[in-house]
Design a protein around this motif. Structure first.
Motif, PDB file in Angstrom:
ATOM      1  N   GLN A  57       0.800  -1.219   0.000  1.00 44.48           N
ATOM      2  CA  GLN A  57       0.000   0.000   0.000  1.00 44.48           C
ATOM      3  C   GLN A  57       0.836   1.273   0.000  1.00 44.48           C
ATOM      4  O   GLN A  57       0.411   2.290  -0.520  1.00 44.48           O
ATOM      5  N   ALA A  58       1.991   1.246   0.635  1.00 41.14           N
ATOM      6  CA  ALA A  58       2.824   2.452   0.708  1.00 41.14           C
ATOM      7  C   ALA A  58       3.636   2.575  -0.573  1.00 41.14           C
ATOM      8  O   ALA A  58       4.319   1.648  -0.991  1.00 41.14           O
ATOM      9  N   TYR A  59       3.557   3.749  -1.182  1.00 38.40           N
ATOM     10  CA  TYR A  59       4.218   3.980  -2.459  1.00 38.40           C
ATOM     11  C   TYR A  59       5.716   4.254  -2.305  1.00 38.40           C
ATOM     12  O   TYR A  59       6.490   3.995  -3.202  1.00 38.40           O
ATOM     13  N   SER A  60       6.114   4.786  -1.153  1.00 45.53           N
ATOM     14  CA  SER A  60       7.520   5.151  -0.961  1.00 45.53           C
ATOM     15  C   SER A  60       7.896   4.999   0.507  1.00 45.53           C
ATOM     16  O   SER A  60       7.023   4.869   1.372  1.00 45.53           O
ATOM     17  N   ILE A  61       9.203   5.069   0.786  1.00 40.04           N
ATOM     18  CA  ILE A  61       9.607   5.000   2.191  1.00 40.04           C
ATOM     19  C   ILE A  61       9.170   6.252   2.939  1.00 40.04           C
ATOM     20  O   ILE A  61       8.921   6.205   4.127  1.00 40.04           O
ATOM     21  N   ASP A  62       9.042   7.373   2.221  1.00 35.02           N
ATOM     22  CA  ASP A  62       8.525   8.585   2.863  1.00 35.02           C
ATOM     23  C   ASP A  62       7.101   8.338   3.363  1.00 35.02           C
ATOM     24  O   ASP A  62       6.757   8.715   4.483  1.00 35.02           O
ATOM     25  N   GLU A  63       6.283   7.697   2.544  1.00 32.07           N
ATOM     26  CA  GLU A  63       4.904   7.418   2.948  1.00 32.07           C
ATOM     27  C   GLU A  63       4.863   6.378   4.069  1.00 32.07           C
ATOM     28  O   GLU A  63       4.051   6.480   4.987  1.00 32.07           O
ATOM     29  N   LEU A  64       5.745   5.391   4.006  1.00 29.86           N
ATOM     30  CA  LEU A  64       5.778   4.348   5.024  1.00 29.86           C
ATOM     31  C   LEU A  64       6.071   4.925   6.414  1.00 29.86           C
ATOM     32  O   LEU A  64       5.531   4.467   7.412  1.00 29.86           O
ATOM     33  N   PHE A  65       6.907   5.969   6.470  1.00 22.96           N
ATOM     34  CA  PHE A  65       7.276   6.592   7.744  1.00 22.96           C
ATOM     35  C   PHE A  65       6.441   7.834   8.059  1.00 22.96           C
ATOM     36  O   PHE A  65       6.792   8.608   8.943  1.00 22.96           O
ATOM     37  N   LEU A  93       7.362   5.566  13.509  1.00 19.97           N
ATOM     38  CA  LEU A  93       6.349   6.607  13.302  1.00 19.97           C
ATOM     39  C   LEU A  93       6.299   7.615  14.442  1.00 19.97           C
ATOM     40  O   LEU A  93       5.834   8.737  14.250  1.00 19.97           O
ATOM     41  N   LYS A  94       6.776   7.233  15.612  1.00 22.48           N
ATOM     42  CA  LYS A  94       6.733   8.145  16.765  1.00 22.48           C
ATOM     43  C   LYS A  94       8.039   8.918  16.938  1.00 22.48           C
ATOM     44  O   LYS A  94       8.181   9.695  17.879  1.00 22.48           O
ATOM     45  N   LEU A  97      10.133  14.423  13.839  1.00 22.05           N
ATOM     46  CA  LEU A  97      10.204  14.629  12.397  1.00 22.05           C
ATOM     47  C   LEU A  97      11.649  14.624  11.887  1.00 22.05           C
ATOM     48  O   LEU A  97      11.958  13.979  10.890  1.00 22.05           O
ATOM     49  N   ALA A  98      12.539  15.318  12.560  1.00 22.38           N
ATOM     50  CA  ALA A  98      13.940  15.387  12.112  1.00 22.38           C
ATOM     51  C   ALA A  98      14.574  13.992  12.088  1.00 22.38           C
ATOM     52  O   ALA A  98      15.338  13.665  11.168  1.00 22.38           O
ATOM     53  N   ASP A  99      14.260  13.156  13.067  1.00 14.90           N
ATOM     54  CA  ASP A  99      14.807  11.800  13.108  1.00 14.90           C
ATOM     55  C   ASP A  99      14.212  10.930  12.004  1.00 14.90           C
ATOM     56  O   ASP A  99      14.911  10.125  11.395  1.00 14.90           O
ATOM     57  N   ARG A 100      12.899  11.083  11.742  1.00 12.02           N
ATOM     58  CA  ARG A 100      12.274  10.330  10.643  1.00 12.02           C
ATOM     59  C   ARG A 100      12.901  10.733   9.318  1.00 12.02           C
ATOM     60  O   ARG A 100      13.191   9.890   8.477  1.00 12.02           O
ATOM     61  N   GLU A 101      13.107  12.025   9.127  1.00 11.59           N
ATOM     62  CA  GLU A 101      13.725  12.501   7.889  1.00 11.59           C
ATOM     63  C   GLU A 101      15.149  11.974   7.755  1.00 11.59           C
ATOM     64  O   GLU A 101      15.574  11.598   6.660  1.00 11.59           O
ATOM     65  N   ALA A 102      15.888  11.926   8.864  1.00 11.36           N
ATOM     66  CA  ALA A 102      17.260  11.388   8.834  1.00 11.36           C
ATOM     67  C   ALA A 102      17.242   9.895   8.512  1.00 11.36           C
ATOM     68  O   ALA A 102      18.086   9.404   7.748  1.00 11.36           O
ATOM     69  N   LEU A 103      16.284   9.158   9.074  1.00 17.68           N
ATOM     70  CA  LEU A 103      16.167   7.729   8.792  1.00 17.68           C
ATOM     71  C   LEU A 103      15.858   7.490   7.320  1.00 17.68           C
ATOM     72  O   LEU A 103      16.489   6.651   6.670  1.00 17.68           O
ATOM     73  N   VAL A 104      14.920   8.226   6.766  1.00 20.58           N
ATOM     74  CA  VAL A 104      14.581   8.088   5.345  1.00 20.58           C
ATOM     75  C   VAL A 104      15.785   8.464   4.486  1.00 20.58           C
ATOM     76  O   VAL A 104      16.104   7.776   3.512  1.00 20.58           O
ATOM     77  N   ALA A 105      16.487   9.538   4.837  1.00 17.84           N
ATOM     78  CA  ALA A 105      17.683   9.936   4.088  1.00 17.84           C
ATOM     79  C   ALA A 105      18.725   8.821   4.116  1.00 17.84           C
ATOM     80  O   ALA A 105      19.360   8.526   3.090  1.00 17.84           O
ATOM     81  N   PHE A 106      18.916   8.193   5.288  1.00 16.23           N
ATOM     82  CA  PHE A 106      19.861   7.087   5.380  1.00 16.23           C
ATOM     83  C   PHE A 106      19.445   5.928   4.483  1.00 16.23           C
ATOM     84  O   PHE A 106      20.256   5.373   3.749  1.00 16.23           O
ATOM     85  N   LEU A 107      18.169   5.561   4.538  1.00 15.70           N
ATOM     86  CA  LEU A 107      17.687   4.435   3.729  1.00 15.70           C
ATOM     87  C   LEU A 107      17.874   4.727   2.239  1.00 15.70           C
ATOM     88  O   LEU A 107      18.083   3.799   1.438  1.00 15.70           O
ATOM     89  N   LYS A 108      17.825   5.984   1.857  1.00 18.96           N
ATOM     90  CA  LYS A 108      18.014   6.342   0.432  1.00 18.96           C
ATOM     91  C   LYS A 108      19.478   6.235   0.007  1.00 18.96           C
ATOM     92  O   LYS A 108      19.776   6.320  -1.182  1.00 18.96           O
ATOM     93  N   THR A 109      20.398   6.038   0.955  1.00 22.01           N
ATOM     94  CA  THR A 109      21.814   5.862   0.592  1.00 22.01           C
ATOM     95  C   THR A 109      22.159   4.402   0.318  1.00 22.01           C
ATOM     96  O   THR A 109      23.243   4.107  -0.175  1.00 22.01           O
ATOM     97  N   LEU A 110      21.267   3.495   0.693  1.00 19.36           N
ATOM     98  CA  LEU A 110      21.574   2.070   0.553  1.00 19.36           C
ATOM     99  C   LEU A 110      21.367   1.580  -0.870  1.00 19.36           C
ATOM    100  O   LEU A 110      20.547   2.052  -1.600  1.00 19.36           O
TER     101      LEU A 110
END
Length: 110
Positions: A57-65, A93-94, A97-110
């Motif tokens: 259902q989630a289109y992207s990791i941004d949507e998933l988080f 999810l909890k 915001l800054a930590d969620r954005e950092a996590l998504v940014a990290f996942l985009k480096t893999l």
């Protein structure tokens, strides 16, 4: 023998966490699904995938988080039969915001 039992020696290590993630424990009676003893997909290239979650259902990791995905009136961007929440794992999810954005940014480096 029906089902699967985690070996006692393994339960005494940090490899097994006694935490429910919302999966169906009944699946463990027929397969190793839901026990933690199955092969999960690699996170390598996860940012390129467009069908995330158990049912895609989630289109992207941004949507998933995005915590908004749990709301009743949420309209998913991925495959979904209509408006409604994207159920599933809520880990991350909890985070602030800054930590969620950092996590998504990290996942985009893999």
């Amino acid at each position: 023998m029906r089902g699967f039992t985690v070996p006692d020696a393994l339960r005494k290590t940090d490899a097994i966490l006694d935490v429910s993630v919302g999966t169906d424990p009944g699946l463990a009676l027929e397969t190793r699904r839901g026990t933690g003893f199955y092969k999960v997909p690699s996170l390598r290239g996860v940012w390129m995938r467009s069908a995330l979650g158990h049912e895609g259902q989630a289109y992207s990791i941004d949507e998933l988080f995005d915590p908004a995905r749990l709301k009743e009136d949420y309209v998913p961007k991925g495959f979904h039969l209509g408006p409604g929440p994207i159920q599933g794992h809520e880990f991350g999810l909890k985070l602030p915001l800054a930590d969620r954005e950092a996590l998504v940014a990290f996942l985009k480096t893999l």
